[in-house]
Scaffold this motif. Structure first.
Motif, PDB file in Angstrom:
ATOM      1  N   PRO A   1      57.345 -31.649   4.988  1.00 22.77           N
ATOM      2  CA  PRO A   1      57.278 -31.770   6.450  1.00 22.77           C
ATOM      3  C   PRO A   1      57.118 -30.421   7.149  1.00 22.77           C
ATOM      4  O   PRO A   1      56.358 -30.311   8.126  1.00 22.77           O
ATOM      5  CB  PRO A   1      58.616 -32.424   6.814  1.00 22.77           C
ATOM      6  N   LEU A   2      57.831 -29.370   6.670  1.00 21.58           N
ATOM      7  CA  LEU A   2      57.716 -28.056   7.298  1.00 21.58           C
ATOM      8  C   LEU A   2      56.307 -27.498   7.131  1.00 21.58           C
ATOM      9  O   LEU A   2      55.750 -26.882   8.056  1.00 21.58           O
ATOM     10  CB  LEU A   2      58.738 -27.094   6.696  1.00 21.58           C
ATOM     11  N   ARG A   3      55.718 -27.707   5.978  1.00 19.91           N
ATOM     12  CA  ARG A   3      54.338 -27.239   5.754  1.00 19.91           C
ATOM     13  C   ARG A   3      53.363 -27.973   6.680  1.00 19.91           C
ATOM     14  O   ARG A   3      52.446 -27.363   7.233  1.00 19.91           O
ATOM     15  CB  ARG A   3      53.954 -27.435   4.290  1.00 19.91           C
ATOM     16  N   PHE A   4      53.576 -29.286   6.834  1.00 19.93           N
ATOM     17  CA  PHE A   4      52.719 -30.083   7.722  1.00 19.93           C
ATOM     18  C   PHE A   4      52.835 -29.571   9.159  1.00 19.93           C
ATOM     19  O   PHE A   4      51.827 -29.369   9.850  1.00 19.93           O
ATOM     20  CB  PHE A   4      53.130 -31.554   7.618  1.00 19.93           C
ATOM     21  N   GLU A   5      54.066 -29.342   9.623  1.00 18.72           N
ATOM     22  CA  GLU A   5      54.269 -28.822  10.970  1.00 18.72           C
ATOM     23  C   GLU A   5      53.581 -27.466  11.147  1.00 18.72           C
ATOM     24  O   GLU A   5      52.934 -27.207  12.178  1.00 18.72           O
ATOM     25  CB  GLU A   5      55.764 -28.673  11.256  1.00 18.72           C
ATOM     26  N   GLY A   6      53.739 -26.600  10.154  1.00 20.51           N
ATOM     27  CA  GLY A   6      53.135 -25.277  10.246  1.00 20.51           C
ATOM     28  C   GLY A   6      51.623 -25.351  10.332  1.00 20.51           C
ATOM     29  O   GLY A   6      50.989 -24.599  11.099  1.00 20.51           O
ATOM     30  N   ILE A   7      51.023 -26.226   9.548  1.00 23.77           N
ATOM     31  CA  ILE A   7      49.560 -26.399   9.569  1.00 23.77           C
ATOM     32  C   ILE A   7      49.102 -26.871  10.940  1.00 23.77           C
ATOM     33  O   ILE A   7      48.104 -26.363  11.485  1.00 23.77           O
ATOM     34  CB  ILE A   7      49.128 -27.398   8.463  1.00 23.77           C
ATOM     35  N   ILE A   8      49.800 -27.846  11.515  1.00 28.60           N
ATOM     36  CA  ILE A   8      49.432 -28.361  12.837  1.00 28.60           C
ATOM     37  C   ILE A   8      49.453 -27.235  13.876  1.00 28.60           C
ATOM     38  O   ILE A   8      48.504 -27.068  14.664  1.00 28.60           O
ATOM     39  CB  ILE A   8      50.377 -29.502  13.253  1.00 28.60           C
ATOM     40  N   LYS A   9      50.519 -26.438  13.883  1.00 26.75           N
ATOM     41  CA  LYS A   9      50.650 -25.372  14.876  1.00 26.75           C
ATOM     42  C   LYS A   9      49.574 -24.299  14.679  1.00 26.75           C
ATOM     43  O   LYS A   9      48.947 -23.847  15.642  1.00 26.75           O
ATOM     44  CB  LYS A   9      52.042 -24.748  14.780  1.00 26.75           C
ATOM     45  N   ARG A  10      49.362 -23.890  13.431  1.00 23.13           N
ATOM     46  CA  ARG A  10      48.370 -22.838  13.179  1.00 23.13           C
ATOM     47  C   ARG A  10      46.957 -23.326  13.462  1.00 23.13           C
ATOM     48  O   ARG A  10      46.123 -22.564  13.975  1.00 23.13           O
ATOM     49  CB  ARG A  10      48.496 -22.349  11.730  1.00 23.13           C
ATOM     50  N   ALA A  11      46.663 -24.587  13.127  1.00 22.08           N
ATOM     51  CA  ALA A  11      45.324 -25.120  13.403  1.00 22.08           C
ATOM     52  C   ALA A  11      45.032 -25.094  14.895  1.00 22.08           C
ATOM     53  O   ALA A  11      43.910 -24.777  15.329  1.00 22.08           O
ATOM     54  CB  ALA A  11      45.209 -26.540  12.863  1.00 22.08           C
ATOM     55  N   CYS A  12      46.028 -25.424  15.695  1.00 32.32           N
ATOM     56  CA  CYS A  12      45.862 -25.413  17.150  1.00 32.32           C
ATOM     57  C   CYS A  12      45.655 -23.981  17.654  1.00 32.32           C
ATOM     58  O   CYS A  12      44.768 -23.720  18.484  1.00 32.32           O
ATOM     59  CB  CYS A  12      47.082 -26.052  17.809  1.00 32.32           C
ATOM     60  N   LYS A  13      46.459 -23.042  17.168  1.00 31.10           N
ATOM     61  CA  LYS A  13      46.368 -21.660  17.636  1.00 31.10           C
ATOM     62  C   LYS A  13      45.071 -20.990  17.182  1.00 31.10           C
ATOM     63  O   LYS A  13      44.441 -20.232  17.930  1.00 31.10           O
ATOM     64  CB  LYS A  13      47.573 -20.873  17.134  1.00 31.10           C
ATOM     65  N   ILE A  14      44.641 -21.237  15.959  1.00 31.23           N
ATOM     66  CA  ILE A  14      43.431 -20.616  15.422  1.00 31.23           C
ATOM     67  C   ILE A  14      42.178 -21.113  16.141  1.00 31.23           C
ATOM     68  O   ILE A  14      41.269 -20.327  16.466  1.00 31.23           O
ATOM     69  CB  ILE A  14      43.314 -20.876  13.899  1.00 31.23           C
ATOM     70  N   THR A  15      42.095 -22.418  16.394  1.00 32.58           N
ATOM     71  CA  THR A  15      40.880 -23.000  16.984  1.00 32.58           C
ATOM     72  C   THR A  15      40.918 -23.043  18.505  1.00 32.58           C
ATOM     73  O   THR A  15      39.873 -23.187  19.151  1.00 32.58           O
ATOM     74  CB  THR A  15      40.673 -24.439  16.471  1.00 32.58           C
ATOM     75  N   GLY A  16      42.109 -22.964  19.066  1.00 32.26           N
ATOM     76  CA  GLY A  16      42.226 -23.081  20.519  1.00 32.26           C
ATOM     77  C   GLY A  16      42.159 -24.507  21.004  1.00 32.26           C
ATOM     78  O   GLY A  16      42.107 -24.761  22.214  1.00 32.26           O
ATOM     79  N   GLU A  17      42.138 -25.439  20.104  1.00 22.76           N
ATOM     80  CA  GLU A  17      42.108 -26.872  20.451  1.00 22.76           C
ATOM     81  C   GLU A  17      43.255 -27.586  19.745  1.00 22.76           C
ATOM     82  O   GLU A  17      43.625 -27.224  18.620  1.00 22.76           O
ATOM     83  CB  GLU A  17      40.781 -27.521  20.037  1.00 22.76           C
ATOM     84  N   ARG A  18      43.765 -28.594  20.418  1.00 25.92           N
ATOM     85  CA  ARG A  18      44.824 -29.377  19.798  1.00 25.92           C
ATOM     86  C   ARG A  18      44.279 -30.204  18.636  1.00 25.92           C
ATOM     87  O   ARG A  18      43.095 -30.511  18.569  1.00 25.92           O
ATOM     88  CB  ARG A  18      45.505 -30.261  20.848  1.00 25.92           C
ATOM     89  N   VAL A  19      45.170 -30.609  17.751  1.00 26.61           N
ATOM     90  CA  VAL A  19      44.796 -31.181  16.449  1.00 26.61           C
ATOM     91  C   VAL A  19      44.625 -32.700  16.525  1.00 26.61           C
ATOM     92  O   VAL A  19      45.332 -33.389  17.267  1.00 26.61           O
ATOM     93  CB  VAL A  19      45.876 -30.824  15.404  1.00 26.61           C
ATOM     94  N   VAL A  20      43.690 -33.200  15.734  1.00 23.80           N
ATOM     95  CA  VAL A  20      43.490 -34.642  15.552  1.00 23.80           C
ATOM     96  C   VAL A  20      44.005 -35.007  14.159  1.00 23.80           C
ATOM     97  O   VAL A  20      43.629 -34.363  13.163  1.00 23.80           O
ATOM     98  CB  VAL A  20      42.006 -35.021  15.692  1.00 23.80           C
ATOM     99  N   ILE A  21      44.859 -36.019  14.084  1.00 27.70           N
ATOM    100  CA  ILE A  21      45.446 -36.450  12.806  1.00 27.70           C
ATOM    101  C   ILE A  21      45.043 -37.897  12.528  1.00 27.70           C
ATOM    102  O   ILE A  21      45.299 -38.791  13.343  1.00 27.70           O
ATOM    103  CB  ILE A  21      46.976 -36.313  12.830  1.00 27.70           C
ATOM    104  N   LEU A  22      44.418 -38.125  11.387  1.00 28.26           N
ATOM    105  CA  LEU A  22      43.971 -39.456  10.977  1.00 28.26           C
ATOM    106  C   LEU A  22      44.607 -39.782   9.631  1.00 28.26           C
ATOM    107  O   LEU A  22      44.469 -39.015   8.681  1.00 28.26           O
ATOM    108  CB  LEU A  22      42.448 -39.501  10.868  1.00 28.26           C
ATOM    109  N   VAL A  23      45.299 -40.921   9.557  1.00 29.61           N
ATOM    110  CA  VAL A  23      45.962 -41.330   8.311  1.00 29.61           C
ATOM    111  C   VAL A  23      45.458 -42.710   7.911  1.00 29.61           C
ATOM    112  O   VAL A  23      45.647 -43.688   8.643  1.00 29.61           O
ATOM    113  CB  VAL A  23      47.499 -41.353   8.462  1.00 29.61           C
ATOM    114  N   ASP A  24      44.816 -42.786   6.757  1.00 30.74           N
ATOM    115  CA  ASP A  24      44.252 -44.045   6.258  1.00 30.74           C
ATOM    116  C   ASP A  24      45.168 -44.631   5.191  1.00 30.74           C
ATOM    117  O   ASP A  24      45.553 -43.935   4.241  1.00 30.74           O
ATOM    118  CB  ASP A  24      42.873 -43.775   5.666  1.00 30.74           C
ATOM    119  N   GLU A  25      45.503 -45.922   5.354  1.00 32.58           N
ATOM    120  CA  GLU A  25      46.357 -46.655   4.405  1.00 32.58           C
ATOM    121  C   GLU A  25      47.708 -45.960   4.226  1.00 32.58           C
ATOM    122  O   GLU A  25      48.143 -45.658   3.112  1.00 32.58           O
ATOM    123  CB  GLU A  25      45.656 -46.814   3.046  1.00 32.58           C
TER     124      GLU A  25
END
Length: 517
Positions: free
Chosen positions: A126-150
Motif C-alpha cells: 500500500p505504501l508503494r502504491f501511495e508513493g507511485i500515485i503522488k509521484r506520478a501526479c507531481k512528475i506529470t503535473g496531472e492527477r492520476v487515473v486508476i483502472l482496475v480490471d477484475e
C-alpha cells in the motif's frame, strides 16, 4: 452490405479501432462518466465487455483523440488531455497459490516504479502504491487515473479456502485504501469485477465509490441493446437469415430468446450478451458460446452447501441489498448466481422493494441446468446429454417402461455425502429434468404442500405424474384419479398416461411405479 471484421477475443480498444474491427459505440456514455464523477465501480458477468470498457477509458485518458474519430465522443470533447494511468489487470494469475496476489501486485508496482520512481522507505505494497500515485501526479503535473480490471478474481478463485481469502481481503483492503487517502492526486478511478464483496470489508473504506451496477443511467454501459443490434449488426442478421433458411424477423426473435434478457436494474430494457452475439455472427450458427467459456464450480458448491431448492431459481425474490453485495459467510447462493449472470432481474415490486429473478435467456437456462446434472445425478458431463436425448426419444415414442427405468437411473448410486435433504434432492433432480425436457417437449413441473407433479406433453401423448415419498405407487395413482388431474387434458387428441411413483428414503431411489393408460 457493409461488413466489418468481428472483434472476437479482442479486448483492446486501440487494436479494434486501428484494425478496422466493428466497434459498438459506447463513447457517449464514457463522456458522461468522466465529466460527472471521479470514482466508479461496475459489476457485470464475465465476457460482458468490462475489459474493453476499461481499455476505452485508458485510450481516452491517454489523450488518443485519433482513436475516437467518427465516434460520438469526438463531437462532445473539446480538450484531449494525457493523464498518468495506472492500469491493474488482476485477471492474469492463478490465485490458489498463497503468494500469487502479493507477487502480482509487486510486479505491477515494480513496473510503475520504473516510470515514476521509488522510495526506499516505502516497504509495504500500500505504501508503494501511495508513493507511485503522488509521484506520478507531481512528475506529470496531472492527477492520476486508476483502472482496475477484475478486482475480485483473487477472492472468487479462493472460495472455500477461508484462511487464504482472509489474507487476500486484508491485502486488497489496504491496497485499495489508497484510492481514498490520496484523493487529491487522483483524477479518475474505475474498478470492475464480476461480484461485489461489500460485506467483507474490501469496500468498507471506499465509500467514495459510485456503484453503477444497478444504476438505470448506465444499464447499457456493457452489453448490446436491441437498437445497437439493429444498428451495427443488421448485415450479419441478414446473412444468418440466408444461411439458416430463416426470415430476418425469425433470426432476430431467435437471437432475442437465446441471448437477450439481461436486466441489471428495474424497468430497464434488456441487453444481449456480447460474447454470444459475436460468436453467433462469426459461425452463423446459434450456440451456447458464453457458457462454454467456463462456469465456476463454486456456484454449484454454494447451491449444495446451502441445500438450495432449485425450483426457486425460476421465481426467486430478494432485495437490492442482497443482490448488490456479497457475504461469503451467508447461506444464500443467490447474490453469487445473480452477479455471475446466471440469474437476472425479471420484475420489481415497488411496494415491497422486492426484485423477482429468473434465467435471462435460453442459452443460460438450458446450459446451466445441463451443467448441474453431474452434481445431482450419477451421470458425468459426457453421459448426461445422451441420457436426456434418449429420455426425450422414449417419451415421444410412448416407451413408458424404458423412460421410467431411465428416470430411475437418474437417482441411482447417490453418494450419502451428496444429499443432505433427500426430499429436496428428489425435487431438484426432477426440476432439472423437467426444465431440460421442456426444451424438447412441453413440460410442466410444480410443487405444493405434500405433492410433486410433472406433466409431459408430446405430439401423441400426455403423461401425468404423481410422486410420493415413503408412500405407495397405488396411492399416487389413486390421487391422480380422485383429484381429476387429467381433466384439463381430456379434450386433447392425445393419449393420456397416468404414472404413479413412490420414492423410498431407505433405498434412496424409486421403489415402485404404476402406469394407468
Amino acid at each position: 452490405m457493409n461488413y466489418q471484421n468481428l472483434p472476437l477475443g479482442i479486448q483492446g480498444f486501440e487494436k479494434i479501432r486501428q484494425g478496422g474491427y466493428l466497434y459498438v459505440d459506447k463513447t457517449s456514455i464514457i463522456s458522461q462518466l468522466v465529466n460527472t464523477g471521479s470514482y466508479y465501480f461496475l459489476s457485470r458477468p464475465r465476457r460482458f465487455g468490462k475489459s474493453l470498457l476499461l481499455s476505452t477509458l485508458h485510450a481516452y485518458f491517454n489523450g488518443r483523440k485519433d482513436l475516437f474519430e467518427g465516434l460520438a465522443i469526438a463531437e462532445q470533447e473539446r480538450e484531449w488531455k494525457q493523464y498518468p494511468i495506472l492500469h491493474l489487470d488482476l485477471n492474469t494469475e492463478d490465485y490458489e497459490n498463497p503468494d500469487a496476489l502479493r507477487n502480482k501486485l509487486d510486479a505491477v508496482l515494480c513496473e510503475w516504479e520504473q516510470s515514476y520512481g521509488s522510495n526506499p522507505t516505502e516497504k509495504s505494497l500500500p505504501l508503494r502504491f501511495e508513493g507511485i500515485i503522488k509521484r506520478a501526479c507531481k512528475i506529470t503535473g496531472e492527477r492520476v487515473v486508476i483502472l482496475v480490471d477484475e478486482y475480485d478474481k483473487p477472492l472468487l478463485q479462493t472460495i472455500g479456502n477461508e484462511a487464504l481469502q482472509d489474507d487476500y481481503r486484508k491485502m486488497l483492503k489496504a491496497f485499495y485504501g489508497a484510492l481514498k487517502s490520496d484523493d487529491q492526486y487522483i483524477r479518475f478511478a474505475f474498478l470492475t469485477g464480476v461480484t461485489k464483496f461489500g460485506k467483507v470489508s474490501i469496500f468498507s473504506d471506499l465509500n467514495n465509490l459510485t456503484d453503477l451496477s444497478m444504476n438505470w443511467q448506465y444499464y447499457n454501459i456493457c452489453g448490446i441493446t436491441n437498437e445497437e443490434l439493429d444498428g451495427f449488426f443488421m448485415p450479419y442478421i441478414e446473412q444468418m437469415a440466408v444461411q439458416n433458411q430463416m426470415s430476418v424477423d425469425e433470426v432476430r426473435n431467435k437471437l432475442r430468446s437465446m441471448y437477450d434478457g439481461y436486466h441489471f436494474t428495474e424497468e430497464s430494457p434488456g441487453v444481449y450478451n456480447p460474447y454470444s452475439l459475436l460468436n453467433t455472427f462469426y459461425t452463423m450458427r446459434f450456440g451456447s458460446y458464453w457458457f462454454e467459456t467456463g462456469t465456476p464450480s463454486y456456484l454449484v458448491e454454494l447451491l449444495k452447501i446451502s441445500n438450495y431448492n432449485l425450483e426457486r431459481m425460476a421465481n426467486e425474490q430478494t432485495t437490492a441489498e442482497v443482490l448488490n453485495s456479497l457475504d461469503i459467510t451467508s447461506a444464500s447462493p443467490i447474490p453469487f448466481i445473480y452477479q455471475s449472470g446466471y440469474l437476472t432481474i425479471k420484475g420489481y415490486d415497488s411496494r415491497f422493494k422486492l426484485y423477482r429473478l429468473g434465467f435471462p435467456n435460453e442459452e443460460v437456462e438450458e446450459e446451466f441446468l445441463k451443467y448441474l446434472i453431474p452434481y445431482y445425478t450419477p451421470f458425468n458431463e459426457v453421459e448426461a446429454p445422451f441420457q436426456i436425448a434418449q429420455f426425450v426419444l422414449e417419451v415421444e415414442a410412448g416407451e413408458t417402461e424404458k423412460f421410467l427405468n431411465r428416470l430411475k437411473s437418474f437417482f441411482a448410486d447417490i453418494p450419502y455425502d451428496l444429499v443432505r435433504d433427500l426430499e429436496n434432492h428428489y425435487q431438484n433432480v426432477l426440476f432439472i429434468l423437467s426444465k431440460l425436457l421442456g426444451f424438447y417437449v412441453q413440460a410442466e413441473y410444480h410443487t405444493s404442500e405434500g405433492r410433486i407433479d410433472m406433466v409431459l406433453k408430446t405430439a401423441d401423448y400426455v403423461y401425468v405424474f404423481e410422486f410420493k415419498l415413503d408412500g405407495t405407487a397405488e396411492d399416487a395413482i389413486r390421487q391422480i384419479n380422485d383429484k381429476s388431474y387429467v381433466l384439463p387434458f381430456n379434450p386433447e387428441d392425445r393419449h393420456i398416461i397416468k404414472i404413479g411413483l413412490n420414492f423410498s428414503t431407505q433405498t434412496r431411489n424409486i421403489e415402485k411405479w404404476l402406469v394407468d393408460s
